[in-house]
Structures are given as structure tokens and as C-alpha cells.
Design a protein around this motif. Structure first.
Motif, PDB file in Angstrom:
ATOM      1  N   GLY A 164      25.051  51.352  41.087  1.00  0.00           N
ATOM      2  CA  GLY A 164      26.372  51.948  40.977  1.00  0.00           C
ATOM      3  C   GLY A 164      27.395  50.932  40.513  1.00  0.00           C
ATOM      4  N   LYS A 165      28.676  51.348  40.594  1.00  0.00           N
ATOM      5  CA  LYS A 165      29.783  50.521  40.111  1.00  0.00           C
ATOM      6  C   LYS A 165      30.564  49.955  41.298  1.00  0.00           C
ATOM      7  CE  LYS A 165      30.328  50.289  36.222  1.00  0.00           C
ATOM      8  NZ  LYS A 165      30.939  51.169  35.218  1.00  0.00           N
ATOM      9  N   LEU A 166      31.045  48.737  41.108  1.00  0.00           N
ATOM     10  CA  LEU A 166      31.644  47.981  42.193  1.00  0.00           C
ATOM     11  C   LEU A 166      33.151  47.839  42.046  1.00  0.00           C
ATOM     12  CD1 LEU A 166      28.823  45.338  42.306  1.00  0.00           C
ATOM     13  CD2 LEU A 166      29.407  46.858  44.205  1.00  0.00           C
ATOM     14  N   ASN A 167      33.824  47.850  43.171  1.00  0.00           N
ATOM     15  CA  ASN A 167      35.274  47.740  43.230  1.00  0.00           C
ATOM     16  C   ASN A 167      35.743  46.381  42.698  1.00  0.00           C
ATOM     17  OD1 ASN A 167      37.931  48.385  43.845  1.00  0.00           O
ATOM     18  ND2 ASN A 167      37.505  48.952  45.954  1.00  0.00           N
ATOM     19  N   MET A 168      37.023  46.312  42.352  1.00  0.00           N
ATOM     20  CA  MET A 168      37.580  45.115  41.744  1.00  0.00           C
ATOM     21  C   MET A 168      39.104  45.232  41.739  1.00  0.00           C
ATOM     22  SD  MET A 168      36.888  46.063  37.731  1.00  0.00           S
ATOM     23  CE  MET A 168      38.272  45.098  37.118  1.00  0.00           C
ATOM     24  N   ASP A 169      39.795  44.137  41.451  1.00  0.00           N
ATOM     25  CA  ASP A 169      41.226  44.224  41.205  1.00  0.00           C
ATOM     26  C   ASP A 169      41.467  44.953  39.888  1.00  0.00           C
ATOM     27  OD1 ASP A 169      42.870  42.809  43.252  1.00  0.00           O
ATOM     28  OD2 ASP A 169      41.497  41.171  42.812  1.00  0.00           O
ATOM     29  N   GLU A 170      42.550  45.710  39.827  1.00  0.00           N
ATOM     30  CA  GLU A 170      42.854  46.505  38.637  1.00  0.00           C
ATOM     31  C   GLU A 170      42.895  45.628  37.386  1.00  0.00           C
ATOM     32  OE1 GLU A 170      46.189  49.683  36.951  1.00  0.00           O
ATOM     33  OE2 GLU A 170      46.620  48.496  38.740  1.00  0.00           O
ATOM     34  N   PHE A 171      42.080  46.010  36.395  1.00  0.00           N
ATOM     35  CA  PHE A 171      41.947  45.266  35.145  1.00  0.00           C
ATOM     36  C   PHE A 171      41.662  43.787  35.389  1.00  0.00           C
ATOM     37  CE2 PHE A 171      44.037  48.983  33.244  1.00  0.00           C
ATOM     38  CZ  PHE A 171      43.218  49.167  32.129  1.00  0.00           C
ATOM     39  N   ALA A 172      41.044  43.470  36.521  1.00  0.00           N
ATOM     40  CA  ALA A 172      40.666  42.099  36.895  1.00  0.00           C
ATOM     41  C   ALA A 172      41.879  41.222  37.177  1.00  0.00           C
ATOM     42  CB  ALA A 172      39.780  41.453  35.817  1.00  0.00           C
ATOM     43  N   MET A 173      43.024  41.829  37.478  1.00  0.00           N
ATOM     44  CA  MET A 173      44.247  41.071  37.724  1.00  0.00           C
ATOM     45  C   MET A 173      44.508  40.991  39.222  1.00  0.00           C
ATOM     46  SD  MET A 173      46.686  42.485  34.679  1.00  0.00           S
ATOM     47  CE  MET A 173      45.989  42.783  33.038  1.00  0.00           C
ATOM     48  N   GLY A 174      44.010  39.910  39.830  1.00  0.00           N
ATOM     49  CA  GLY A 174      44.218  39.718  41.254  1.00  0.00           C
ATOM     50  C   GLY A 174      43.223  38.727  41.822  1.00  0.00           C
ATOM     51  N   SER A 175      43.527  38.233  43.006  1.00  0.00           N
ATOM     52  CA  SER A 175      42.675  37.250  43.673  1.00  0.00           C
ATOM     53  C   SER A 175      42.237  37.700  45.055  1.00  0.00           C
ATOM     54  CB  SER A 175      43.424  35.914  43.795  1.00  0.00           C
ATOM     55  OG  SER A 175      43.808  35.421  42.529  1.00  0.00           O
ATOM     56  N   GLU A 212      43.115  43.522  46.231  1.00  0.00           N
ATOM     57  CA  GLU A 212      44.106  44.418  46.828  1.00  0.00           C
ATOM     58  C   GLU A 212      44.901  45.197  45.787  1.00  0.00           C
ATOM     59  OE1 GLU A 212      45.912  42.657  50.747  1.00  0.00           O
ATOM     60  OE2 GLU A 212      45.530  40.983  49.381  1.00  0.00           O
ATOM     61  N   THR A 213      44.652  44.949  44.492  1.00  0.00           N
ATOM     62  CA  THR A 213      45.386  45.682  43.457  1.00  0.00           C
ATOM     63  C   THR A 213      44.589  46.865  42.920  1.00  0.00           C
ATOM     64  OG1 THR A 213      44.587  44.412  41.527  1.00  0.00           O
ATOM     65  CG2 THR A 213      46.452  43.491  42.758  1.00  0.00           C
ATOM     66  N   SER A 214      43.429  47.149  43.493  1.00  0.00           N
ATOM     67  CA  SER A 214      42.551  48.202  43.007  1.00  0.00           C
ATOM     68  C   SER A 214      43.121  49.595  43.258  1.00  0.00           C
ATOM     69  CB  SER A 214      41.187  48.097  43.688  1.00  0.00           C
ATOM     70  OG  SER A 214      40.379  49.229  43.400  1.00  0.00           O
ATOM     71  N   ALA A 215      42.966  50.481  42.278  1.00  0.00           N
ATOM     72  CA  ALA A 215      43.345  51.885  42.468  1.00  0.00           C
ATOM     73  C   ALA A 215      42.458  52.564  43.506  1.00  0.00           C
ATOM     74  CB  ALA A 215      43.254  52.636  41.144  1.00  0.00           C
ATOM     75  N   GLY A 263      38.018  38.125  48.189  1.00  0.00           N
ATOM     76  CA  GLY A 263      38.439  37.451  46.963  1.00  0.00           C
ATOM     77  C   GLY A 263      38.522  38.437  45.815  1.00  0.00           C
ATOM     78  N   GLY A 264      38.944  37.926  44.674  1.00  0.00           N
ATOM     79  CA  GLY A 264      39.091  38.801  43.511  1.00  0.00           C
ATOM     80  C   GLY A 264      39.028  38.010  42.223  1.00  0.00           C
ATOM     81  N   SER A 265      38.894  38.672  41.092  1.00  0.00           N
ATOM     82  CA  SER A 265      38.918  40.116  41.013  1.00  0.00           C
ATOM     83  C   SER A 265      37.566  40.770  41.315  1.00  0.00           C
ATOM     84  CB  SER A 265      39.350  40.549  39.607  1.00  0.00           C
ATOM     85  OG  SER A 265      38.401  40.123  38.630  1.00  0.00           O
ATOM     86  N   SER A 266      36.492  39.979  41.322  1.00  0.00           N
ATOM     87  CA  SER A 266      35.152  40.546  41.525  1.00  0.00           C
ATOM     88  C   SER A 266      34.834  40.687  43.010  1.00  0.00           C
ATOM     89  CB  SER A 266      34.098  39.672  40.833  1.00  0.00           C
ATOM     90  OG  SER A 266      34.388  39.463  39.478  1.00  0.00           O
ATOM     91  N   GLY A 267      35.784  41.236  43.775  1.00  0.00           N
ATOM     92  CA  GLY A 267      35.615  41.323  45.217  1.00  0.00           C
ATOM     93  C   GLY A 267      34.531  42.280  45.651  1.00  0.00           C
TER      94      GLY A 267
END
Length: 495
Positions: free
Chosen positions: A119-130, A133-136, A156-160
Motif C-alpha cells: 500500500g501507500k504510506l503517509n508523509m508530509d504534504e508534498f514532502a514539505m515537513g520534518s 504533521e503537514t499531511s492531509a 520524523g518527516g517527510s517520509s514519516g
């Protein structure tokens, strides 16, 4: 016996080839673990039926003797990678429901090798974040907790989502992307291995762009050996990506001798920051000692333009982001705002972008548009590019002087609680990238390796930076560090 979902890639490969278990059995174990871990919010799109079908196909290849190293290995895919017929939303409302009609090169290479998509994994929106917490989709919770403290921590982010999923044994490995540390920082926070390859080593085709001159895909795995195996599968030139390099892909796993005798490891004085936590300084000293004990020579070096890296990065990256994100207008795919009587196309664009982009993405798009605007281009963007050249030259001079790799901390702290950093001061969050952005600006390979624990029981990582196209030697250095550090840390399952 180790639970099948807790296996490493190498263990799964060897067990599958011996017939100890099947790809379907490993996949079933991962699906069960994923379904039990919704509290982490790591997986945002589950594909169990597709996974089982891919596992059956992998079992058929294994039975026929046609089994590449990744055949039958269940992996998670960061939501930034386009996956044919499966939602790829980049954790943004502006791409809500988007199902690409094509496959990214990195994921296509994994599927060609027989890997299984969970499946697909959560992340910061458009990879912008550390901090993810910016994920939709909402934040990811780390599988780790501070000792005696139940507050949810950032992975951590964006690949949290990728980091949390690998650390919690929801998958055997995951893809990540690294623009300023987005593979290495979450890997350090969650006690796994994260490798950012040389810019151009892996194709960016089919990966939703953040900053095109900085983005690079890479593996997030449980061990250094697994990182070598997965990099082998995804690396190589791609005619669809003009920035991918026609550089031969060596056998990365074969390079893992663990012998670093005679290697010269540089320690840059500029990475000793004022106010650095004692636990990070102690970890760095421990890393130097472990490599020295393994036979490497530790040398002090200077990278004098390091102090300018963070401000240069936060000019260049937003500038490229503002350009890349200009294409999202609500017309052909993704979110389209409702038009009101009398509205025109400009209203559609403005309203769709205002509703579709989150606060951090809007902030960076506006910064990027500002530094590229007439009257400010030379003062900001052009000057930042000159600083980037100087940073790259610092590394080149260190390597030319005989340094084989560079050892630094991966992060300025252990994982922090969700909501603890940033708030009204986004710069506080940006400081998480202080040890990692130089590598992206210079286009170099780097790896984060779990190397210790802090007093609160959280993992800490060290970063090794290698020479361009020197992933094989870098992975071997990391292997020596991993061997000295001992078994990888494992979180206690609270979810």
C-alpha cells in the motif's frame, strides 16, 4: 522463530529461496500487522488484494527459479510515488483521489523484480515537513514512546509513514524521498537505516516533485545490507529522467565486507553546534570511537560554508517548489473548488489552490515566488545558488585531500512529541534539517544508521556522507558502524 513480518529483506530472500515459507505467507503476516496498527496512521491506502496477487506471482517465479533478490518481499510505498491505478495523493488535498495511469520508474523496477506492494504510506504534504504533521491524512505517530511518557512522538518527516512502517515491522522495507533529509531524519528518529543516494542514481520519473534539483528517492530498511539490496533494485539510468546518470550500478551487497581498515573518516568541526544536546555529542564521539576501533583513521576536517547551508536550502527548495506546484490548478485532476455565479477561471485557480494546499505548502510557495520575483532574484535565489557551489566545493576539497567519508550526527535531537516543535515558529522545525541539507545541496550520497539510545529510551542515528557515486564504499562504512553498534533497536508495541 522470528515473525515473518519482522524479517529483513536478506532473511526473507534466503528463506524464500530455501522454501522455508512463501511470499504469500510473508505478505499475509504484513497485512495482519498493518490492520492492527491503524493507530500509527502510517498506511493511508491499503492494497491487500493486489499484494496477495503479487505475492502469488512471486511464488511462481521462485518455484521456477527466476527469483531476483526482492522477489516476494512486501514493501510500502511513500505516497509521493505514482503507482498505476492506486491513489497517489502526495498527502495533499489538491491531489485528492488522483489515481495515476502510469507507474514511477522506481516502483516499476521493484515490481519487475517481484516485490510486493502492501500500500501507500503517509508523509508530509508534498514532502514539505520534518515531523509528518503537514499531511492531509493527519500526522503519523511513531511506534516509539519516551520511557514513562505516553505522548505520541513524531516519526520524523517527510517520509514519516515509511519510517514508522519499517520500524514497527508493518513491511520489510519502504521507499522514501530525500530533499533535505527526509529519508535520513525519520530513519534516525525511528531506529532504522535510511539511504539517500547520489543525485541521479535513482530515477525521479513518476515521483511527485518538490524541488527538482534536490529530490532523490532511496530505500528505508531495517539493516544496511537491506539498503544495499533494495538500492540495487531501484538504481540505474532512466531515459525518462534526464537527470538520471549513465553510471554503472555495482553490486552493493558484495561490497559489504565490514572491513574499514585504512579508511579515512572526516569529522567536520562546523557540525559542533552551540547548544547541541549532550546525548548527540556523546553519540558522535561514540561513533568516532567505533570506527577507529574497526581500523578507520579519524581526521578533523573543515567544511567552512556549512553555516550558510540551511538559509540557502530554504531559498532554493521553496523556489523550485513554487515552480513545480504551479501546475496544480484544479482543472484536469485533483480538487476543484466550486465556482460561484460570476466567477471566472482565475477564481477557479485561486480557490482550488487555497483550499487544496495546506499551510506549510502555501508558506513555501509564497517564499519561493518571492525570491524568484523581479528585484529579488539576484539578491536571494542567485546568491543562494552561489552558496550552494561553495558548499559543494567544501566537500570536493575534503575528498580531494584524502577523506573517504564524513561522519556527523543525523539529527540535532531525538524524536520530539507531536505538536512540541514549530507551532507559531516554523523556523524551529526547519532546524531539524541542519545536519542533512548540505548533502542535498552538494548532491552527495549519505546514510543514517541507528547507533545508540538516549536516556528516555529513544533511538539516535549517525550520518555517514560519501563521495559522489560512492554508495558501495559508503554502505560498507555503514556496515562497520552497524556491526559495532549491535542489534538494531526495536520499539515496544503499544498500538
Amino acid at each position: 522463530m522470528t515473525a515473518l513480518n519482522a524479517l529483513t529483506i536478506a532473511e526473507a530472500r534466503d528463506g524464500l529461496r530455501r522454501g522455508d515459507f512463501s511470499a504469500r505467507e510473508i505478505t499475509d503476516a504484513c497485512i495482519t500487522a498493518i490492520d492492527a496498527a491503524d493507530a500509527l496512521n502510517a498506511f493511508v491506502t491499503k492494497t491487500p488484494e493486489k499484494a496477495l496477487a503479487m505475492a502469488d506471482a512471486a511464488d511462481a517465479r521462485l518455484k521456477a527459479g527466476d527469483a531476483p533478490a526482492m522477489c516476494g518481499v512486501p514493501v510500502g510505498i511513500k505516497d509521493l510515488f505514482c503507482t498505476e491505478g492506486v491513489r497517489a495523493q502526495a498527502a495533499s488535498d489538491i491531489l485528492r483521489g488522483f489515481k495515476p495511469p502510469y507507474e514511477s520508474t522506481v516502483t516499476r523496477r521493484l515490481w519487475d523484480d517481484g516485490a510486493v506492494m502492501l500500500g501507500k504510506l503517509n508523509m508530509d504534504e508534498f514532502a514539505m515537513g520534518s515531523s509528518n504533521e503537514t499531511s492531509a491524512y493527519g500526522p503519523v505517530a511513531s511506534p516509539w514512546r519516551r520511557r514513562g511518557d505516553n505522548r505520541p512522538l513524531t516519526p520524523g518527516g517527510s517520509s514519516g509513514g515509511s519510517a514508522a512502517a519499517v520500524s514497527a515491522d508493518l513491511c520489510l522495507a519502504a521507499t522514501g524521498t530525500d530533499t533535505g533529509g527526509s529519508i535520513r531524519q525519520p530513519a534516525a528518529f525511528t531506529g532504522i537505516v535510511g539511504l539517500k543516494p547520489t543525485y541521479g542514481r535513482c530515477s525521479r520519473w513518476g515521483v511527485v516533485a518538490f524541488a527538482s534539483s534536490l529530490d532523490q528517492a532511496g530505500p528505508m530498511t531495517k539493516t544496511v545490507r537491506d539498503a544495499a539490496i533494495m538500492l540495487q533494485a531501484i538504481a540505474g539510468e532512466d531515459a525518462k529522467d534526464s537527470t538520471s546518470a549513465p553510471i554503472p550500478v555495482p553490486d552493493f551487497e558484495a561490497a559489504l565486507t565490514g572491513d574499514v581498515r585504512g579508511r579515512r573518516i572526516g569529522v567536520p568541526k562546523e557540525y559542533r553546534l552551540d547548544g547541541m544536546p549532550a546525548e548527540i555529542e556523546a553519540l558522535w564521539a561514540k561513533g568516532r570511537a567505533m570506527l577507529a576501533d574497526a581500523g578507520a583513521e579519524i581526521v578533523d576536517i573543515s567544511l567552512p560554508h556549512t553555516k550558510y547551508a540551511l538559509p540557502a536550502y530554504y531559498i532554493i527548495a521553496p523556489a523550485e517548489a513554487s515552480s513545480n506546484l504551479a501546475r496544480y490548478d484544479g482543472v484536469r485532476y485533483g480538487l476543484r473548488a466550486e465556482l460561484q455565479p460570476g466567477d471566472d477561471m482565475t477564481d477557479l485557480y485561486e480557490r482550488s489552490r487555497a483550499e487544496g494546499f495546506g499551510a506549510e505548502v502555501k508558506r513555501r510557495v509564497m517564499i519561493g515566488a518571492y525570491v524568484l520575483s523581479a528585484g529579488y532574484y539576484d539578491a536571494y535565489y542567485l546568491r543562494a545558488q552561489k552558496v550552494r557551489t561553495l558548499i559543494r566545493r567544501d566537500f570536493e576539497q575534503a575528498f580531494d585531500a584524502g577523506v573517504d567519508a564524513i561522519l556527523t550526527p543525523a539529527t540535532p535531537s531525538a524524536a520530539f512529541a507531536l505538536g512540541e516543535v514549530g507551532g507559531d515558529d516554523p523556523v524551529a522545525m526547519y532546524l531539524n534539517d541542519v545536519f542533512t541539507v548540505t548533502v542535498n545541496l552538494a548532491g552527495l550520497p549519505a546514510i543514517s544508521v541507528p547507533a545508540g539510545m538516549n536516556e528516555a529510551g529513544l533511538p539516535l542515528g549517525l550520518q555517514l556522507i560519501g563521495q559522489p557515486w560512492g554508495e558501495a564504499a559508503l554502505l560498507n562504512d555503514a556496515c562497520a558502524l552497524e556491526n559495532a553498534a549491535g542489534a538494531r533497536p526495536r520499539p515496544g508495541a503499544w498500538w
